[in-house]
Scaffold this motif. Structure first.
Motif, PDB file in Angstrom:
ATOM      1  N   ASN B 127       0.827  -1.204   0.000  1.00  0.00           N
ATOM      2  CA  ASN B 127       0.000   0.000   0.000  1.00  0.00           C
ATOM      3  C   ASN B 127       0.854   1.244   0.000  1.00  0.00           C
ATOM      4  O   ASN B 127       0.462   2.283  -0.512  1.00  0.00           O
ATOM      5  CB  ASN B 127      -0.867   0.046   1.255  1.00  0.00           C
ATOM      6  CG  ASN B 127      -2.035  -0.874   1.154  1.00  0.00           C
ATOM      7  OD1 ASN B 127      -2.360  -1.337   0.073  1.00  0.00           O
ATOM      8  ND2 ASN B 127      -2.656  -1.140   2.268  1.00  0.00           N
TER       9      ASN B 127
ATOM     10  N   TRP C  69      -5.833  -3.719   0.712  1.00  0.00           N
ATOM     11  CA  TRP C  69      -6.684  -3.737   1.907  1.00  0.00           C
ATOM     12  C   TRP C  69      -8.113  -3.517   1.444  1.00  0.00           C
ATOM     13  O   TRP C  69      -8.366  -2.642   0.631  1.00  0.00           O
ATOM     14  CB  TRP C  69      -6.309  -2.607   2.869  1.00  0.00           C
ATOM     15  CG  TRP C  69      -5.008  -2.806   3.579  1.00  0.00           C
ATOM     16  CD1 TRP C  69      -4.198  -3.893   3.507  1.00  0.00           C
ATOM     17  CD2 TRP C  69      -4.373  -1.885   4.472  1.00  0.00           C
ATOM     18  NE1 TRP C  69      -3.093  -3.706   4.295  1.00  0.00           N
ATOM     19  CE2 TRP C  69      -3.173  -2.487   4.901  1.00  0.00           C
ATOM     20  CE3 TRP C  69      -4.705  -0.629   4.957  1.00  0.00           C
ATOM     21  CZ2 TRP C  69      -2.303  -1.853   5.788  1.00  0.00           C
ATOM     22  CZ3 TRP C  69      -3.844  -0.010   5.831  1.00  0.00           C
ATOM     23  CH2 TRP C  69      -2.646  -0.630   6.253  1.00  0.00           C
ATOM     24  N   LEU C 386      -6.434   3.328  -2.556  1.00  0.00           N
ATOM     25  CA  LEU C 386      -5.648   2.172  -2.979  1.00  0.00           C
ATOM     26  C   LEU C 386      -5.854   1.870  -4.447  1.00  0.00           C
ATOM     27  O   LEU C 386      -4.921   1.446  -5.134  1.00  0.00           O
ATOM     28  CB  LEU C 386      -6.018   0.950  -2.141  1.00  0.00           C
ATOM     29  CG  LEU C 386      -5.530   0.995  -0.704  1.00  0.00           C
ATOM     30  CD1 LEU C 386      -5.924  -0.268   0.024  1.00  0.00           C
ATOM     31  CD2 LEU C 386      -4.020   1.169  -0.660  1.00  0.00           C
TER      32      LEU C 386
END
Lengths: 165, 246, 438
Positions: B127, C69, C386
């Motif tokens: 990320n 995520w 993201l």
């Protein structure tokens, strides 16, 4: 002897405590039992406490222990870092803070158990809790009758005496 | 800018005296034809699992090296530019400090290394990588029949649940150092070549030691055409892209 | 305190209070058993889904590159956020000595403990190799490696450890007098457990003193810890260089959002308790009205933060950030964004801001709307950033699979189940605290 005297309200029990203390009964020999907290005026039956102090000490102890731990475990890594060093106040500050607080919390709870005498055998058997009102328990070895009279004079509804086991 | 970078690095713990090479790469985008030979070579060298259409449609393809395409102009008068992008081996890598288990860190040769065995798969590093060059093994890898017999023995096969990325072919660097020390020689510029550099037909990529002022990569990286990808983020990448300033 | 006494109108005798508050502990209606069975079924299904994910690899979930995520982290932030209901609200009310808190605190503190248990599961569920989760814990090991204390994930772990410890004790301490009282009224295993858990509470003034002091101290500490916990959750995002995550406002923004969703959850739990346990006499319109006003205040604060955050990004016009901003404002995530603003601001503002509209029903409606809105807020923080990394070649999309949906549903069922069991085991209103006031 142990004397259990039932009282209906705070004023009566405060009066009885004041009288007994004039008579020479030690604060440690008296205890009030109730099913909800009894708010006494300051000075009537103060209980000293080191809870805040121990909480602060536990916080400092755990916090510095953790910070030292972080410093010494990270020091042994011969790593090359681009910018951020392996230990710095900024990055380890969060862990230090959290565990400082954990120390304070655990210190408080420890002192709660210690000062309240929970999980310890007490010298005198505790009376059954009344649903309302309160019971004043006095531990006295002489002049039991005088004390009982004084209690009744202060408005005690019901006074029991029993032998110390 | 790029000169400063090398200067700073050599001034600090990674000095010339300790003789620790600082690996870097330079890519001449004006030479790149976008043929993707480097991508294939990278797959073959590094035991990267193949992906099918399903994996591709799910965004699960792993290519440690990819070719980014940039289009200029309107169709049909269109110009395409290619940029091979792999792990930039940043000196100040955003992926490193966020890993809770030190699975990724900077080694003394300036490589941003990934320790597969340590990785627990939080995927935080991926990320935090602005270049999106970190890849996750969503499943245990499988190869089609026969292809499983061609795996490179020098490169570990990564299990499911761990992160991986370009290593600058660290196995070739190690072999190069081993061979040089066995022969009693210094590592000469060009002795060590990652698979992508070796396979580039246009010779658009060079790899070498940035502390060696005469190495090709030093000279390329200090040419006026050199730039680093997203250098405004301050990640100090070790990959230099050469492009004519137009 | 005055208000509560005034409001209570007719005095309930202590026997009635005990009867009313202890009644839910005995027997079980068909409705109750059905709820327990249904919730257990959903929880078991979620566990099956998790087992499936562990067995086949985390690829069975919809997360991918670049959206590494997804639902798991969204749910993590959501549940940890709701956990602030409890301890934080009850700590504030305790410190300010707000008398009306007394029937509310235990219900709130229980929410905290259960939400933390559930929220704390998500970092594990989301790990690629969950069987190695303990590698984050510092202990001497054969890998000769200590964890990296610079990682926000290690901060998370310590923060949740402290918060969990603190909030369990914060729930437990005021439970002790009630446990002692119940120990006397129960027999068998139940009586034995209550007796053991009450630690020999006799109700002496020393014990009451220690309790009062400890709860005052703990309230202050838990307040600091609760603020820090959600700040650390925010740091998971803001420590990164990802566009629209790297923001100094995130920690207070997250804390405000957490309290906001926490109040909403508390309102709904209280409405359920009031309805199903017939506690109309204890959980009064006053409590809902006060919490409704708090919810309105938090809604305004949330909107203020949201506006400040968006204005700054929009004006800054940083290329990577503005891409994320644009997909949120008029790209694929636009409907979610405007739905979030409606749910978190417009609906609560109207329902709670107009005094005539503010009834228990509308406060509950506003709370549902806030919970939906706050879940969307976390979704909008995690996914657009993201899916739109700085280099456009890395852009992607995210579609959750049945595994993520099942596990998400399972956590809501787990919350309900834990609460159902708690209500059967302990009085949900602190009897001694309540009696103390009346």
């Amino acid at each position: 002897m142990i004397i259990n005297a039932a009282f209906r309200n705070v004023e009566q029990v405060s009066g009885a405590i004041a009288l007994l203390r004039q008579y020479g009964t030690n604060a440690n020999q008296m205890e009030i039992f109730s099913s909800k907290p009894v708010e006494l005026k300051p000075g009537v039956l103060d209980r000293t406490s080191k809870m805040s102090l121990i909480a602060v000490l536990a916080a400092i102890f755990v916090g510095s222990l953790v910070t030292t731990f972080i410093y010494y475990t990270q020091r042994d890594y011969p790593l090359v870092t681009g910018g951020m060093p392996l230990t710095s106040g900024w990055a380890t500050g969060v862990v230090t803070f959290e565990l400082t607080m954990a120390g304070a919390i655990l210190g408080t709870v420890f002192m709660f158990i210690w000062e309240s005498g929970l999980m310890k055998k007490s010298r005198c058997p505790a009376p059954d809790l009344p649903e309302s009102g309160m019971i004043l328990q006095i531990e006295c070895d002489a002049d039991v009758d005088t004390v009982v009279n004084m209690l009744q004079g202060c408005g005690a509804m019901d006074v029991d005496t029993l032998e110390k086991s | 800018m790029s000169m400063d970078l090398v200067q700073i690095e050599t001034d600090s713990s990674r000095s010339d005296e300790t003789n620790i090479p600082q690996w870097g790469m330079a890519i001449d985008l004006d030479r790149c034809s976008g043929c993707e030979a480097c991508v294939i070579a990278c797959h073959a060298e590094n035991n990267i699992p193949l992906s099918d259409e399903t994996a591709a449609s799910e965004g699960r393809t792993n290519h440690w090296l990819r070719i980014d395409r940039y289009y200029e102009g309107e169709f049909p008068d269109i110009k395409v530019k290619f940029r091979p992008v792999m792990c930039q081996q940043c000196d100040d890598a955003p992926c490193e400090p966020v890993c809770p288990v030190y699975a990724t860190y900077q080694n003394e040769e300036g490589l941003n290394v990934q320790v597969y065995n340590r990785c627990v798969g939080t995927r935080y590093c991926a990320n935090n990588c602005p270049y999106t060059v970190r890849f996750f093994n969503w499943y245990d890898p499988v190869w089609p029949e026969d292809l499983n017999l061609q795996l490179n023995p020098d490169v570990s096969v990564r299990p499911g649940g761990v992160m991986e990325k370009c290593t600058f072919c660290v196995q070739r660097i190690q072999r190069g150092k081993r061979e040089a020390s066995a022969d009693g020689n210094d590592i000469a510029d060009g002795d060590i070549q990652p698979a992508c550099v070796q396979s580039c037909p246009a010779e658009a990529m060079v790899f070498g030691d940035l502390t060696d002022k005469n190495s090709k990569v030093s000279q390329w990286s200090q040419s006026g055409r050199s730039e680093q990808l997203l250098d405004e983020l301050g990640t100090k990448p070790r990959v230099f892209y050469l492009e004519k300033g137009d | 305190m005055e208000a509560a006494v005034e409001f209570s109108g007719e005095q309930t005798t202590e026997n009635n209070v005990r009867r009313d508050l202890l009644r839910p502990l005995t027997g079980a209606s068909g409705q109750y058993l059905t709820a327990v069975v249904l919730c257990s079924a959903v929880v078991i299904w979620a566990l099956v889904a998790w087992g499936y994910q562990i067995h086949y690899g985390i690829g069975v979930a919809g997360i991918n590159r670049p959206v590494f995520w997804g639902f798991y982290i969204i749910n993590f932030v959501f549940w940890i956020g709701i956990s602030h209901a409890g301890t934080l609200i009850s700590a504030i009310l305790r410190l300010t000595d707000a008398g009306w808190r007394k029937p509310v605190t235990r219900a709130a503190e229980a929410i905290t403990v259960f939400c933390l248990m559930i929220g704390g599961m998500f970092p594990l569920i989301h790990l690629g190799r969950v069987w190695l989760f303990y590698w984050l814990i510092p202990y001497p090991n054969d890998r000769l490696l200590w964890p990296n204390f610079r990682s926000p994930l290690v901060w998370d772990m310590t923060a949740i450890f402290t918060y969990m410890t603190g909030s369990v004790l914060f729930l437990y301490l005021p439970l002790i007098p009630d446990l002692a009282m119940m120990a006397k009224r129960s027999q068998g295993v139940r009586g034995f457990l209550y007796r053991k858990l009450s630690l020999g509470w006799t109700g002496s003034d020393r014990q009451w003193h220690a309790m009062e002091r400890a709860m005052k101290l703990m309230a202050g500490m838990i307040l600091a810890v609760a603020v820090s916990v959600h700040s650390v959750v925010a740091f998971d995002f803001s420590m990164s260089v990802a566009p629209m995550w790297h923001s100094t406002i995130f920690a207070p923004y997250f804390v405000a959002g957490a309290i906001f969703s926490g109040i909403a959850a508390l309102v709904l739990v209280m409405a359920a308790l009031r309805h199903f346990l017939h506690l109309q006499h204890y959980l009064r319109p006053l409590h809902f009205d006060n919490l409704g006003k708090l919810l309105l205040l938090m809604s305004l604060i949330w909107m203020y933060f949201t506006f400040a955050e968006h204005l700054t990004v929009w004006y800054g016009n940083n290329p990577a950030e503005i891409n994320v901003f644009n997909v949120r404002e008029h790209g694929v995530f636009a409907s979610a964004l405007w739905c979030m603003v409606t749910c978190n601001f417009i609906i609560p503002f109207i329902l709670l801001g107009v005094r005539k509209l503010r009834t228990i029903t509308t406060i509950c409606l506003a709370s549902v709307s806030v919970l939906v809105g706050m879940w969307l807020e976390r979704f909008l923080i995690v996914v657009p950033t993201l899916s739109h990394p700085p280099l456009a070649s890395g852009w992607g999309a995210y579609t959750p699979t049945w595994v993520e949906w099942s596990i998400t549903a399972g956590t809501f069922a787990a919350m309900a189940l834990l609460y159902l069991l708690f209500v059967k085991a302990f009085p949900i209103i602190a009897i001694w605290e309540y009696e103390d006031d009346h």
